[in-house]
Design a protein around this motif. Structure first.
Motif, mmCIF file in Angstrom:
data_model
loop_
_atom_site.group_PDB
_atom_site.id
_atom_site.type_symbol
_atom_site.label_atom_id
_atom_site.label_comp_id
_atom_site.label_asym_id
_atom_site.label_seq_id
_atom_site.Cartn_x
_atom_site.Cartn_y
_atom_site.Cartn_z
ATOM 1 N N LEU A 64 -14.607 12.766 -7.829
ATOM 2 C CA LEU A 64 -14.486 13.460 -9.114
ATOM 3 C C LEU A 64 -14.029 12.537 -10.247
ATOM 4 O O LEU A 64 -13.970 12.956 -11.398
ATOM 5 C CB LEU A 64 -13.504 14.634 -8.992
ATOM 6 N N GLN A 65 -13.687 11.294 -9.908
ATOM 7 C CA GLN A 65 -13.152 10.358 -10.909
ATOM 8 C C GLN A 65 -11.990 10.979 -11.698
ATOM 9 O O GLN A 65 -11.897 10.854 -12.922
ATOM 10 C CB GLN A 65 -14.270 9.874 -11.843
ATOM 11 N N ILE A 66 -11.133 11.676 -10.973
ATOM 12 C CA ILE A 66 -9.982 12.328 -11.593
ATOM 13 C C ILE A 66 -8.798 11.346 -11.597
ATOM 14 O O ILE A 66 -8.724 10.452 -10.737
ATOM 15 C CB ILE A 66 -9.655 13.623 -10.812
ATOM 16 N N THR A 67 -7.916 11.499 -12.563
ATOM 17 C CA THR A 67 -6.696 10.676 -12.619
ATOM 18 C C THR A 67 -5.640 11.351 -11.745
ATOM 19 O O THR A 67 -5.470 12.558 -11.818
ATOM 20 C CB THR A 67 -6.187 10.618 -14.076
ATOM 21 N N VAL A 68 -4.963 10.550 -10.913
ATOM 22 C CA VAL A 68 -3.995 11.146 -9.977
ATOM 23 C C VAL A 68 -2.609 10.531 -10.190
ATOM 24 O O VAL A 68 -2.468 9.312 -10.280
ATOM 25 C CB VAL A 68 -4.438 10.928 -8.509
ATOM 26 N N LEU A 69 -1.609 11.397 -10.262
ATOM 27 C CA LEU A 69 -0.206 10.943 -10.286
ATOM 28 C C LEU A 69 0.453 11.459 -9.010
ATOM 29 O O LEU A 69 0.383 12.661 -8.732
ATOM 30 C CB LEU A 69 0.516 11.577 -11.466
ATOM 31 N N ILE A 70 1.050 10.571 -8.231
ATOM 32 C CA ILE A 70 1.757 11.017 -7.025
ATOM 33 C C ILE A 70 3.240 10.714 -7.200
ATOM 34 O O ILE A 70 3.631 9.564 -7.391
ATOM 35 C CB ILE A 70 1.237 10.298 -5.756
ATOM 36 N N ILE A 71 4.053 11.770 -7.164
ATOM 37 C CA ILE A 71 5.513 11.600 -7.255
ATOM 38 C C ILE A 71 6.031 11.586 -5.823
ATOM 39 O O ILE A 71 5.749 12.519 -5.055
ATOM 40 C CB ILE A 71 6.163 12.785 -8.002
ATOM 41 N N THR A 72 6.787 10.571 -5.461
ATOM 42 C CA THR A 72 7.202 10.458 -4.064
ATOM 43 C C THR A 72 8.501 9.672 -3.935
ATOM 44 O O THR A 72 8.882 8.926 -4.832
ATOM 45 C CB THR A 72 6.088 9.768 -3.230
ATOM 46 N N HIS A 73 9.184 9.866 -2.786
ATOM 47 C CA HIS A 73 10.311 8.979 -2.501
ATOM 48 C C HIS A 73 9.940 8.059 -1.342
ATOM 49 O O HIS A 73 10.770 7.288 -0.874
ATOM 50 C CB HIS A 73 11.565 9.810 -2.163
ATOM 51 N N GLU A 74 8.653 8.110 -0.890
ATOM 52 C CA GLU A 74 8.236 7.334 0.284
ATOM 53 C C GLU A 74 7.347 6.151 -0.103
ATOM 54 O O GLU A 74 6.257 6.349 -0.650
ATOM 55 C CB GLU A 74 7.433 8.235 1.226
ATOM 56 N N MET A 75 7.807 4.938 0.204
ATOM 57 C CA MET A 75 7.018 3.763 -0.141
ATOM 58 C C MET A 75 5.695 3.720 0.623
ATOM 59 O O MET A 75 4.701 3.180 0.141
ATOM 60 C CB MET A 75 7.859 2.501 0.128
ATOM 61 N N GLY A 76 5.671 4.303 1.839
ATOM 62 C CA GLY A 76 4.436 4.330 2.631
ATOM 63 C C GLY A 76 3.311 5.039 1.886
ATOM 64 O O GLY A 76 2.139 4.656 1.997
ATOM 65 N N VAL A 77 3.657 6.059 1.127
ATOM 66 C CA VAL A 77 2.652 6.806 0.357
ATOM 67 C C VAL A 77 2.071 5.891 -0.730
ATOM 68 O O VAL A 77 0.859 5.838 -0.952
ATOM 69 C CB VAL A 77 3.297 8.071 -0.264
ATOM 70 N N PRO A 100 -9.245 20.270 -13.579
ATOM 71 C CA PRO A 100 -8.248 19.552 -14.393
ATOM 72 C C PRO A 100 -8.662 18.089 -14.591
ATOM 73 O O PRO A 100 -9.477 17.567 -13.837
ATOM 74 C CB PRO A 100 -6.992 19.635 -13.536
ATOM 75 N N ASP A 101 -8.089 17.458 -15.622
ATOM 76 C CA ASP A 101 -8.347 16.030 -15.839
ATOM 77 C C ASP A 101 -7.393 15.178 -15.014
ATOM 78 O O ASP A 101 -7.657 14.022 -14.740
ATOM 79 C CB ASP A 101 -8.159 15.691 -17.324
ATOM 80 N N VAL A 102 -6.246 15.776 -14.678
ATOM 81 C CA VAL A 102 -5.220 15.039 -13.931
ATOM 82 C C VAL A 102 -4.784 15.874 -12.731
ATOM 83 O O VAL A 102 -4.599 17.087 -12.854
ATOM 84 C CB VAL A 102 -3.984 14.763 -14.837
ATOM 85 N N LEU A 103 -4.634 15.214 -11.582
ATOM 86 C CA LEU A 103 -4.090 15.884 -10.399
ATOM 87 C C LEU A 103 -2.669 15.351 -10.207
ATOM 88 O O LEU A 103 -2.477 14.149 -9.995
ATOM 89 C CB LEU A 103 -4.964 15.555 -9.181
ATOM 90 N N LEU A 104 -1.692 16.229 -10.335
ATOM 91 C CA LEU A 104 -0.289 15.821 -10.208
ATOM 92 C C LEU A 104 0.219 16.279 -8.847
ATOM 93 O O LEU A 104 0.283 17.477 -8.576
ATOM 94 C CB LEU A 104 0.526 16.470 -11.339
ATOM 95 N N CYS A 105 0.555 15.316 -7.991
ATOM 96 C CA CYS A 105 0.957 15.650 -6.619
ATOM 97 C C CYS A 105 2.443 15.368 -6.473
ATOM 98 O O CYS A 105 2.885 14.217 -6.589
ATOM 99 C CB CYS A 105 0.180 14.792 -5.616
ATOM 100 N N ASP A 106 3.227 16.425 -6.229
ATOM 101 C CA ASP A 106 4.682 16.288 -6.128
ATOM 102 C C ASP A 106 5.077 16.248 -4.650
ATOM 103 O O ASP A 106 5.030 17.275 -3.987
ATOM 104 C CB ASP A 106 5.330 17.483 -6.842
#
Ligand SMILES: Nc1ncnc2c1ncn2[C@@H]1O[C@H](COP(=O)(O)OP(=O)(O)OP(=O)(O)O)[C@@H](O)[C@H]1O
Length: 329
Positions: free
Chosen positions: A190-203, A159-165
């Motif tokens: 891999l120079q992939i674009t990553v989106l991380i959805i989180t409720h934790e500021m530590g992440v 994939p071009d984007v890794l979406l982490c929920d």
């Protein structure tokens, strides 16, 4: 690169409309890790569903490397979905399949040859550090190892984007650190674009280059970490570099000020210069110093006596590049 433009999702509940996403726009460059943080009900799950095309947005667009995904026909849906690899809170593995077979699954779905699958799975297991566990079943793996399998599976179709929920919400702190380090390593390799959805500021602190704050379906603050933390009155800044919410009691009359600046090794000089320049007793009430977004930041709460010339002190600090917020007169 992923570009989300004016994304809206309105649900109907009988005669009532619920606006879950209210014009979300953001762009994440290739090879960057972007965090989307929000409380419960902010719209995170809706955003994930719209990005993975499980749900159609009411309006707006989602484009990966310039290719529009939100409006594709049902026929093109499967190939469009492959542009975004998905990592879930719980790895959601098939219990009856080994590690290698779980990673192979998305490749089987698209009819990849056996030889190519073998080669690809071996390379992905090497990336996530699970080569020795290729034949293990999920019940024989730790939570962190399962999440590693989930990451390898998400990467299987390039994939071009890794979406982490919420990728670490079910993990202990040590495993969280390991998984976030792995996500950064995957990005580097891999120079992939990553989106991380989180409720934790530590992440966000540990893994992200930039962040958006989602609230009631809108992005209310966003930017690179070093930029958002420098905004002394910003909500993200307060969450990234917190000071106690309660003001100390029983202080002598005077003024409480919060100061925020980068170059945190200068905590002592800032205070002693202030004390010397204005001939004041400066009392440090609280402080927080951290490496954020590649720079050291300090957030200090100080107390100045009632005879201090607050306007002059503020002008002096501001001229030295220090952000000032006067809390209490
Ligand atoms: N299928 C639906 N029908 C009606 N309203 C919905 C639906 N899904 C979500 N909503 C509403 O949309 C808003 C955003 O919900 P969403 O689940 O996206 O938030 P969230 O940030 O993921 O919350 P949480 O962290 O608790 O999962 C909420 O007000 C929710 O009640």
């Amino acid at each position: 690169m992923i570009t989300i433009t004016d994304l809206r999702k309105v649900y109907r509940q009988g005669s009532r409309e619920v606006v879950a996403l209210d014009g979300v726009s953001l762009s994440v460059a290739k090879g960057h890790i972007h965090g989307i943080i929000g409380h419960s009900g902010a719209g995170k799950s809706t955003l994930v569903r719209c990005l993975t095309l499980l749900d159609r947005p009411t309006s707006g667009s989602v484009a990966v490397d310039g290719r529009e995904l939100a409006g594709v026909s049902d026929r093109e849906l499967l190939s469009a979905r492959r542009k975004i690899g998905m990592v879930f809170q719980h790895a959601n593995l098939f219990d009856s399949r080994t590690t290698a077979e779980n990673v192979a699954y998305p490749l089987e779905l698209v009819g990849t040859s056996k030889a190519r699958i073998q080669e690809k799975v071996a390379s992905l297991l090497e990336i996530v550090g699970l080569t020795q566990f290729a034949g293990a079943y999920p019940s024989q793996l730790s939570g962190g190892q399962k999440q590693r399998v989930g990451i390898a599976r998400a990467l299987a179709t390039d994939p071009d984007v890794l979406l982490c929920d919420e990728p670490t919400s079910a993990l202990d702190p040590k495993t969280t650190d390991e998984i976030l380090a792995l996500i950064k390593d995957v990005r580097d390799r891999l120079q992939i674009t990553v989106l991380i959805i989180t409720h934790e500021m530590g992440v966000v602190k540990r893994a992200c280059d930039s962040v958006s704050l989602l609230e009631a379906g809108k992005i209310v603050e966003h930017g690179p970490i070093s930029q958002v933390v420098a905004d002394i009155d910003g909500r993200l800044s307060h969450a990234l570099l917190p000071l106690p919410g309660e003001m100390p009691k029983d202080l002598p009359p005077g003024t409480i000020m919060d100061l925020l600046y980068s170059g945190a090794d200068a905590v002592e000089p800032v205070i002693s210069t202030l004390a010397r320049t204005f001939d004041l007793d400066v009392n440090v009430l609280a402080g927080s110093v951290e490496d954020l977004g590649g720079a050291q930041f300090a957030h200090l709460r100080i107390h100045l006596p009632s005879d201090a010339d607050i306007a002059a002190v503020t002008a002096h600090l501001t001229a030295s590049g220090i952000a000032v917020s006067v809390k209490e007169a």
